[in-house]
Scaffold this motif. Sequence first.
Motif, mmCIF file in Angstrom:
data_model
loop_
_atom_site.group_PDB
_atom_site.id
_atom_site.type_symbol
_atom_site.label_atom_id
_atom_site.label_comp_id
_atom_site.label_asym_id
_atom_site.label_seq_id
_atom_site.Cartn_x
_atom_site.Cartn_y
_atom_site.Cartn_z
ATOM 1 N N SER A 271 0.875 -1.181 0.000
ATOM 2 C CA SER A 271 0.000 0.000 0.000
ATOM 3 C C SER A 271 0.903 1.220 0.000
ATOM 4 O O SER A 271 1.854 1.291 0.778
ATOM 5 C CB SER A 271 -0.900 0.021 1.242
ATOM 6 O OG SER A 271 -1.804 -1.055 1.227
ATOM 7 N N GLU B 178 -9.000 4.134 4.165
ATOM 8 C CA GLU B 178 -8.768 3.275 2.997
ATOM 9 C C GLU B 178 -7.498 2.443 3.161
ATOM 10 O O GLU B 178 -7.460 1.249 2.815
ATOM 11 C CB GLU B 178 -8.692 4.114 1.725
ATOM 12 C CG GLU B 178 -9.995 4.780 1.309
ATOM 13 C CD GLU B 178 -10.342 6.018 2.127
ATOM 14 O OE1 GLU B 178 -11.491 6.471 2.039
ATOM 15 O OE2 GLU B 178 -9.455 6.526 2.861
ATOM 16 N N SER C 26 -7.235 -1.632 3.537
ATOM 17 C CA SER C 26 -6.382 -2.428 2.649
ATOM 18 C C SER C 26 -5.459 -3.340 3.450
ATOM 19 O O SER C 26 -5.308 -4.529 3.142
ATOM 20 C CB SER C 26 -5.545 -1.502 1.761
ATOM 21 O OG SER C 26 -6.374 -0.733 0.920
ATOM 22 N N TYR D 284 -7.238 -6.187 5.111
ATOM 23 C CA TYR D 284 -7.484 -7.248 4.134
ATOM 24 C C TYR D 284 -6.230 -8.111 3.979
ATOM 25 O O TYR D 284 -6.306 -9.349 3.949
ATOM 26 C CB TYR D 284 -7.882 -6.639 2.792
ATOM 27 C CG TYR D 284 -8.095 -7.657 1.698
ATOM 28 C CD1 TYR D 284 -9.304 -8.346 1.588
ATOM 29 C CD2 TYR D 284 -7.095 -7.941 0.770
ATOM 30 C CE1 TYR D 284 -9.510 -9.290 0.589
ATOM 31 C CE2 TYR D 284 -7.283 -8.878 -0.228
ATOM 32 C CZ TYR D 284 -8.495 -9.552 -0.314
ATOM 33 O OH TYR D 284 -8.683 -10.487 -1.293
#
Length: 219
Positions: free
Chosen positions: A102, A112, A116, A119
């Motif tokens: 990221s 956000e 990410s 996840y």
Amino acid sequence: MSTPWSRRTFLLTAASASFAPSLSLAAQEALPASPDEALQRLMEGNRRFVADQHTSIAQDLKVLKEHTVDKQEPFAAVLSCADSRVPVELVFDQTIGHIFVSRVAGNIINSEIIGSLEYGAAVLGVKVLLVMGHANCGAVKAAIAKKPVPGQIASLYPHLQPAVEAAGGDLVGAIKKNAQIQADLLAQTSTVLRPLVNERKLKIQAAFYDVATGVVTLL
């Protein structure tokens, strides 16, 4: 008499043949068994990068591409700055499917970015999450200077301000402190990451990348 071209062709063919077994083995390398082992693999890769002894480029990209078409099994996640001088996979000498990356200016966290990385940890099962600042970070420089900037660039400043204040305006100190702050925030505030850290299934680590030497230092 052999020509220069034929000698070169022979050498390339011989080299390819000698490396063939290692390509398959590298492509099928087992995933790290623990967070510490995952971090160790990243740092070993960085040492190869610094020494110009890359192994990732020798891996069978065709096999790796086929293996990752339907799924990904990265062993590490890295939150880094968007700066073009920070090529994460190269810095750690890793190839396709190994690192869940990221990137955002100043390697800051927001909803956000957190989503990410959650996840990456909860679904993909990464074992180490590195928050990596880098030398001469333009975002941190701008936050220190606080000069008028166009568009949404100034939206980064509030995220970086705690590190700037803690470091007394020192650039390197602010960059390192920011990486530590963002790593701590991830470990403390994410309802997904915090339990994994507490259960020692995930390690969250701050780091600093020196763009001049290529060395990554754990903070």
